[in-house]
Motif scaffolding. Structure first.
Motif, PDB file in Angstrom:
ATOM      1  N   TYR A 211      29.620  14.209  37.415  1.00  0.00           N
ATOM      2  CA  TYR A 211      31.555  15.026  37.929  1.00  0.00           C
ATOM      3  C   TYR A 211      31.231  15.638  38.892  1.00  0.00           C
ATOM      4  O   TYR A 211      32.406  15.581  39.282  1.00  0.00           O
ATOM      5  CB  TYR A 211      31.184  16.196  36.441  1.00  0.00           C
TER       6      TYR A 211
ATOM      7  N   GLU B   6      33.944  14.490  40.692  1.00  0.00           N
ATOM      8  CA  GLU B   6      34.590  15.891  41.812  1.00  0.00           C
ATOM      9  C   GLU B   6      34.724  15.817  43.003  1.00  0.00           C
ATOM     10  O   GLU B   6      36.074  16.395  44.457  1.00  0.00           O
ATOM     11  CB  GLU B   6      34.384  17.532  41.530  1.00  0.00           C
TER      12      GLU B   6
ATOM     13  N   ARG C 107      38.718  15.147  45.333  1.00  0.00           N
ATOM     14  CA  ARG C 107      39.202  16.327  46.481  1.00  0.00           C
ATOM     15  C   ARG C 107      38.973  15.624  47.888  1.00  0.00           C
ATOM     16  O   ARG C 107      39.545  16.517  48.753  1.00  0.00           O
ATOM     17  CB  ARG C 107      38.484  17.698  46.295  1.00  0.00           C
TER      18      ARG C 107
ATOM     19  N   SER D 210      42.931  12.911  47.289  1.00  0.00           N
ATOM     20  CA  SER D 210      43.477  13.737  46.294  1.00  0.00           C
ATOM     21  C   SER D 210      44.892  14.268  45.876  1.00  0.00           C
ATOM     22  O   SER D 210      45.722  14.054  44.736  1.00  0.00           O
ATOM     23  CB  SER D 210      42.403  14.925  46.532  1.00  0.00           C
TER      24      SER D 210
ATOM     25  N   SER E 111      46.662  16.854  38.988  1.00  0.00           N
ATOM     26  CA  SER E 111      45.610  18.691  38.808  1.00  0.00           C
ATOM     27  C   SER E 111      46.813  18.833  37.482  1.00  0.00           C
ATOM     28  O   SER E 111      47.434  19.458  37.389  1.00  0.00           O
ATOM     29  CB  SER E 111      46.213  18.763  39.950  1.00  0.00           C
TER      30      SER E 111
ATOM     31  N   LEU F 127      34.770  21.593  32.490  1.00  0.00           N
ATOM     32  CA  LEU F 127      36.081  21.728  32.861  1.00  0.00           C
ATOM     33  C   LEU F 127      36.880  22.862  32.001  1.00  0.00           C
ATOM     34  O   LEU F 127      37.972  23.315  33.272  1.00  0.00           O
ATOM     35  CB  LEU F 127      36.499  20.352  31.891  1.00  0.00           C
TER      36      LEU F 127
ATOM     37  N   GLN G  77      36.878  25.403  34.824  1.00  0.00           N
ATOM     38  CA  GLN G  77      37.496  25.804  36.380  1.00  0.00           C
ATOM     39  C   GLN G  77      38.347  26.295  35.722  1.00  0.00           C
ATOM     40  O   GLN G  77      39.951  24.908  35.352  1.00  0.00           O
ATOM     41  CB  GLN G  77      37.354  23.800  36.271  1.00  0.00           C
TER      42      GLN G  77
ATOM     43  N   ARG H 119      41.521  21.701  38.895  1.00  0.00           N
ATOM     44  CA  ARG H 119      40.851  20.404  38.590  1.00  0.00           C
ATOM     45  C   ARG H 119      41.397  19.433  38.560  1.00  0.00           C
ATOM     46  O   ARG H 119      42.885  19.440  38.770  1.00  0.00           O
ATOM     47  CB  ARG H 119      39.308  19.996  37.024  1.00  0.00           C
TER      48      ARG H 119
END
Length: 283
Positions: A128, A132, A136, A141, A146, A170, A173, A176
């Protein structure tokens, strides 16, 4: 539309007009494809043209298995299938980027929602973290739905994590670009006890929840249970998918697909793109 949204639309339109963005090579003209809201390409990467074959058939959800290996996110079902050139960026992120730019901010001109289901096969946390970083990356992105401080902003592509998925990460966050594929059999994932801003999708193995596989009559108690599961999920703002449904062409598969579609299951799972496209085209 918000000011940033108008700015993005103007930018994408200008780029397309200048010929600076084009559809991926070999793709069918997007305006000729009717998006199929319930079509999910299981193990999509096993097709001759990953992603592109599904897009040509109108699929609105595709599934890619990934392994975090030597700094790369490699796509394949088993470790023996992995090759350095089959990365998530090359097979999925870059073609989606080109497609969204060419279609003025959407995967399909008709603005159908699109899901990229990323099935994590290696250890959850490092995979992950690597995913990520790629999501991003400013190159990609802008594509993604989002979550930020409790609010979800819909993008052209919604990334949902399946397989080895770090739910605690998750949940912690504040911001994300990925969401969680819950399990239908888990009360913490399905329905009012869950949160669609975290878990917009719930999936499960059909054979663990139902005995019927398309031969003979669908037991009434099982049909009632199927409809109730879908109702509970939809009331909570969640979509529903089953895997391990029959996928060999024939009456049994058609019977199961008919029951799933009638119940309102959001994603019909298949490796047979043409078969499911033909089925949905008759409904």
């Amino acid at each position: 539309m918000t000011a940033p949204g108008r700015l993005l639309t103007v930018l994408l339109t200008g780029l397309a007009a200048l010929g600076l963005v084009t559809a991926p090579a070999g793709a069918a003209p997007a305006h000729q494809v009717r998006p199929l809201a319930q079509a999910h390409a299981h193990n999509d990467y096993e097709h001759p043209r990953p992603l592109l074959d599904a897009l040509d058939a109108g699929f609105t959800s595709v599934e890619a298995d990934i392994y975090a290996e030597s700094g790369q996110l490699l796509v394949g079902h088993d470790p023996d299938d992995l090759t350095p050139d089959r990365t998530l960026e090359r097979l999925y992120l870059e073609p989606l980027r080109q497609r969204v730019l060419a279609n003025h901010g959407h995967v399909y001109p008709r603005r159908a929602p699109f899901q990229l289901l990323v099935d994590v096969k290696s250890a959850a946390d490092p995979a992950y973290a690597a995913l990520e970083r790629r999501l991003r990356n400013p190159r990609f992105s802008f594509l993604f739905t989002s979550y930020d401080a409790g609010r979800v902003r819909q993008g052209a592509v919604t990334v949902v994590l399946s397989g080895n998925r770090p739910k605690d990460v998750l949940l912690a966050q504040r911001s994300r670009l990925a969401f969680y594929d819950g399990r239908i059999a888990d009360p913490a994932d399905l329905g009012p006890g869950s949160d669609a801003r975290v878990t917009p999708l719930v999936s499960d193995n059909w054979t663990k929840l139902f005995s019927w596989t398309g031969t003979g009559e669908f037991p009434s108690a099982e049909r009632t249970r199927l409809h109730e599961l879908v109702r509970v999920a939809h009331r909570a703002g969640q979509r529903v998918r089953f895997w391990a449904t029959p996928d060999t062409p024939g009456p049994a598969r058609t019977a199961v697909w008919q029951e799933l579609a009638t119940a309102g299951v959001d994603h019909l799972n298949t490796d047979d793109l043409a078969g499911l496209a033909a089925f949905l085209g008759t409904r």
